[in-house]
Design a protein around this motif. Structure first.
Motif, PDB file in Angstrom:
ATOM      1  N   LEU A 445      37.535  39.270  39.719  1.00 46.44           N
ATOM      2  CA  LEU A 445      36.962  40.543  40.155  1.00 46.44           C
ATOM      3  C   LEU A 445      35.492  40.655  39.747  1.00 46.44           C
ATOM      4  CD1 LEU A 445      39.995  42.850  39.362  1.00 46.44           C
ATOM      5  CD2 LEU A 445      38.948  42.569  41.619  1.00 46.44           C
ATOM      6  N   ALA A 446      35.189  40.248  38.522  1.00 45.91           N
ATOM      7  CA  ALA A 446      33.802  40.308  38.068  1.00 45.91           C
ATOM      8  C   ALA A 446      32.910  39.408  38.917  1.00 45.91           C
ATOM      9  CB  ALA A 446      33.714  39.923  36.594  1.00 45.91           C
ATOM     10  N   ASN A 447      33.400  38.224  39.237  1.00 46.50           N
ATOM     11  CA  ASN A 447      32.624  37.316  40.089  1.00 46.50           C
ATOM     12  C   ASN A 447      32.364  37.939  41.455  1.00 46.50           C
ATOM     13  OD1 ASN A 447      32.394  35.261  38.202  1.00 46.50           O
ATOM     14  ND2 ASN A 447      34.268  34.235  38.866  1.00 46.50           N
ATOM     15  N   ALA A 448      33.399  38.573  42.020  1.00 48.06           N
ATOM     16  CA  ALA A 448      33.244  39.184  43.347  1.00 48.06           C
ATOM     17  C   ALA A 448      32.303  40.380  43.299  1.00 48.06           C
ATOM     18  CB  ALA A 448      34.610  39.601  43.883  1.00 48.06           C
ATOM     19  N   LEU A 449      32.465  41.218  42.289  1.00 47.12           N
ATOM     20  CA  LEU A 449      31.616  42.413  42.188  1.00 47.12           C
ATOM     21  C   LEU A 449      30.168  42.068  41.852  1.00 47.12           C
ATOM     22  CD1 LEU A 449      34.077  44.831  40.375  1.00 47.12           C
ATOM     23  CD2 LEU A 449      32.900  45.321  42.531  1.00 47.12           C
ATOM     24  N   SER A 450      29.928  40.910  41.271  1.00 42.92           N
ATOM     25  CA  SER A 450      28.557  40.532  40.918  1.00 42.92           C
ATOM     26  C   SER A 450      27.673  40.372  42.142  1.00 42.92           C
ATOM     27  CB  SER A 450      28.558  39.238  40.101  1.00 42.92           C
ATOM     28  OG  SER A 450      28.953  38.133  40.907  1.00 42.92           O
ATOM     29  N   ALA A 451      28.292  40.233  43.329  1.00 44.88           N
ATOM     30  CA  ALA A 451      27.508  40.103  44.563  1.00 44.88           C
ATOM     31  C   ALA A 451      27.164  41.455  45.176  1.00 44.88           C
ATOM     32  CB  ALA A 451      28.279  39.259  45.574  1.00 44.88           C
ATOM     33  N   VAL A 452      27.723  42.530  44.623  1.00 48.97           N
ATOM     34  CA  VAL A 452      27.452  43.871  45.157  1.00 48.97           C
ATOM     35  C   VAL A 452      26.082  44.326  44.678  1.00 48.97           C
ATOM     36  CG1 VAL A 452      28.214  46.273  45.160  1.00 48.97           C
ATOM     37  CG2 VAL A 452      29.907  44.421  45.262  1.00 48.97           C
ATOM     38  N   THR A 453      25.277  44.867  45.587  1.00 48.65           N
ATOM     39  CA  THR A 453      23.898  45.254  45.257  1.00 48.65           C
ATOM     40  C   THR A 453      23.740  46.746  45.006  1.00 48.65           C
ATOM     41  OG1 THR A 453      23.289  45.560  47.585  1.00 48.65           O
ATOM     42  CG2 THR A 453      23.027  43.343  46.648  1.00 48.65           C
ATOM     43  N   VAL A 454      24.803  47.543  45.243  1.00 46.85           N
ATOM     44  CA  VAL A 454      24.698  48.999  45.100  1.00 46.85           C
ATOM     45  C   VAL A 454      25.409  49.419  43.818  1.00 46.85           C
ATOM     46  CG1 VAL A 454      25.173  51.233  46.185  1.00 46.85           C
ATOM     47  CG2 VAL A 454      24.698  49.215  47.610  1.00 46.85           C
ATOM     48  N   PRO A 455      24.683  49.864  42.781  1.00 49.02           N
ATOM     49  CA  PRO A 455      25.320  50.218  41.505  1.00 49.02           C
ATOM     50  C   PRO A 455      26.402  51.282  41.628  1.00 49.02           C
ATOM     51  CG  PRO A 455      22.940  50.045  41.240  1.00 49.02           C
ATOM     52  CD  PRO A 455      23.203  49.954  42.704  1.00 49.02           C
ATOM     53  N   ALA A 456      26.224  52.250  42.511  1.00 50.54           N
ATOM     54  CA  ALA A 456      27.229  53.312  42.647  1.00 50.54           C
ATOM     55  C   ALA A 456      28.562  52.757  43.107  1.00 50.54           C
ATOM     56  CB  ALA A 456      26.730  54.381  43.619  1.00 50.54           C
ATOM     57  N   THR A 457      28.530  51.741  43.951  1.00 42.97           N
ATOM     58  CA  THR A 457      29.776  51.112  44.408  1.00 42.97           C
ATOM     59  C   THR A 457      30.505  50.473  43.229  1.00 42.97           C
ATOM     60  OG1 THR A 457      28.858  50.676  46.603  1.00 42.97           O
ATOM     61  CG2 THR A 457      30.762  49.370  45.938  1.00 42.97           C
ATOM     62  N   ILE A 458      29.766  49.771  42.387  1.00 43.47           N
ATOM     63  CA  ILE A 458      30.363  49.120  41.218  1.00 43.47           C
ATOM     64  C   ILE A 458      30.951  50.162  40.275  1.00 43.47           C
ATOM     65  CG2 ILE A 458      29.882  47.679  39.210  1.00 43.47           C
ATOM     66  CD1 ILE A 458      27.673  46.329  40.858  1.00 43.47           C
ATOM     67  N   GLU A 459      30.240  51.246  40.053  1.00 44.43           N
ATOM     68  CA  GLU A 459      30.729  52.279  39.145  1.00 44.43           C
ATOM     69  C   GLU A 459      32.028  52.899  39.670  1.00 44.43           C
ATOM     70  OE1 GLU A 459      28.006  55.157  37.772  1.00 44.43           O
ATOM     71  OE2 GLU A 459      26.551  53.695  37.044  1.00 44.43           O
TER      72      GLU A 459
END
Length: 496
Positions: A445-459
């Motif tokens: 999951l961390a590897n996949a989320l590391s490609a997300v560029t929008v901080p609000a999405t990660i939060e």
């Protein structure tokens, strides 16, 4: 080896399959070379539209054998005697990738079984997971678009995928399964299958029970590590297809034990009252301790298709295909699929796709459908209309569909977001995993989320993990910080 004489599609012998008809040795070509024209025309039309989902697939024929008596639950003839066998066809697939994609991508796997029964075809079109990402079909086109390609870049987009999932906490249960070890099965033989939806069975007395179907692999569960899945995607993208085909060719026939979970309507009401969960919600499972699995039979695959396109690519499944003694449920996703699957096949393969050998029932059939493309026999000289009969519908439901169930509530659009429990079962799944599998899940999951560029999405997504289990969210957040190489990402508890 004797050569079969080459002919045109109309059976006319071909004079020369190596040299086109030309005006002189240097040409130009002559339009009257019908064999050349027919050959090029057919070549230009060899590809039917690929499936919108489940485009990359493999399939095989086999049999289903009843091993336990379930006639107290259903009058369906394929279950009417222990030892009875029914021919089947099973198509496996990945879900999000195109036809040329790799078999080892992290993705759910399709597990669609057709039973060629004496009362017609029964299609149980499920997956290798007992749950799904969404519970309402109106979200389905949007969800699938996020798993495909960004219309601007034509690339897969982590931002699109996680934006959707983070705004739809109902997806958390399936996301947890997807990024666990079971997100990359070791081929098709070493994974379980599920009908996933809630279906129903109706017995000879007209009594209904709600059911879920399970296919437990006898080969044992085996999964690929994330690293091995990526390696195989580059070196053998058809790995699962090759494994299945070679095993059957060698006589190592894969088998699955078939089970049922059964719930009476009284049990449903009591269970829903106790848990707060909807028994017809596709994002939920029925715990085995509440509803133990009941053995039904064995499914075996023992024959490879003679022609991939004819038998696998043109296979057209629809969950609407049930036989007397089997029925549907109020599951919203199932109700949407009852329409969507058949409609997709009408577009993809054609209006007469049910007449193709892999789709044709193996019992006598008769209807008033006529004309359209590929109308091979077209009903012959039989009338193309049905005589109106005074007695109308078979009230006991011994024909298509089922006897019906009571409806409740007024017609309307009901938005239950924020009031339903989208977290407990996802947390239960996380806590059920051994420590090493939890570690791989949170790393994936961390590897996949590391490609997300929008901080609000990660939060938003980290908040969902945390609500499912605080340790779940904390581990993904810790590893994501390592992957991203920046300041720790804050977790907004309760974010929606």
């Amino acid at each position: 080896m004797q050569q079969t004489r080459l002919t045109t599609a109309s059976g006319i012998p071909v004079a020369d399959n190596q040299n086109s008809l030309t005006a002189g040795p240097r040409g130009p070509l002559l339009l009257q070379d019908f064999h050349l024209i027919e050959k090029l025309q057919h070549f230009n039309r060899e590809r039917i539209p690929e499936r919108v989902v489940h485009a990359k697939g493999s399939g095989a024929f086999g049999s289903f054998t009843v091993t336990h008596d379930i006639t107290r639950y259903t009058r369906a003839k394929l279950f009417d005697a222990v030892g009875k066998t029914t021919d089947v066809f099973l198509r496996f697939s990945t879900v999000g990738g195109e036809r040329g994609s790799a078999d080892t991508e992290r993705d759910p796997r399709g597990f669609a079984v057709r039973f060629y029964t004496e009362d017609g075809n029964w299609d149980l079109a499920g997956n290798n997971t007992p749950m799904f990402f969404i519970k309402d079909p109106i979200k389905f086109p949007d969800f699938v678009h996020t798993q495909k390609r960004d219309p601007r870049t034509n690339l897969k987009s982590a931002d699109m995928m996680w934006d959707f999932w983070s705004h739809a906490p109902e997806s958390l249960h399936q996301v947890t399964m997807l990024f666990s070890d079971r997100g990359t099965p070791d081929g098709y033989r070493h994974m379980d299958g599920f009908g996933s939806h809630t279906f129903s069975l109706v017995n000879a007395a007209g009594e209904r029970v709600w059911v879920k179907w399970h296919f437990k692999t006898r080969q044992g569960i085996r999964n690929l590590s994330a690293q091995e899945a990526v390696r195989l995607a580059g070196t053998d993208p058809d790995y699962a297809q090759r494994d299945l085909y070679d095993a059957i060719r060698a006589g190592d026939y894969p088998r699955w034990d078939v089970f049922l979970q059964v719930m009476t309507d009284a049990e449903r009401q009591a269970w829903e009252q106790r848990t707060g969960w909807n028994a017809f919600d596709l994002t939920k499972v029925w715990p085995h301790k509440d509803f133990p699995r009941i053995p039904v039979g064995v499914l075996e695959l023992n024959r490879n298709p003679d022609n991939y396109h004819a038998d696998v690519e043109q296979a057209a499944f629809s969950p609407a295909n049930v036989v007397p003694g089997l029925g549907y449920s109020p599951d919203k996703m199932l109700q949407g699929r009852l329409f969507a699957y058949h409609d997709a096949q009408l577009y993809r393969v054609g209006t007469n796709h049910q007449n193709l050998p892999v789709n044709r029932p193996r019992c006598p059939f008769h209807n008033q459908q006529r004309d359209g493309a590929m109308a091979v026999s077209n009903g012959g000289a039989a009338p193309n209309y049905a005589v109106v009969q005074a007695n109308g519908t078979d009230a006991r439901g011994f024909g298509h569909g089922d006897d019906g169930w009571a409806l409740e509530g007024a017609a309307g659009r009901y938005d239950a977001r924020g009031t339903e429990d989208d977290y407990t079962q996802a947390g239960n799944l996380f806590r059920l995993l051994p420590a090493d599998e939890q570690d791989r899940l949170t790393t994936n999951l961390a590897n996949a989320l590391s490609a997300v560029t929008v901080p609000a999405t990660i939060e938003r997504q980290l908040a969902h993990f945390t609500r499912a289990d605080p340790r779940y969210g904390a581990e993904v957040a810790r590893k994501l910080h390592v992957q991203r190489g920046g300041a720790p990402v804050s977790v907004v508890k309760g974010a929606a």
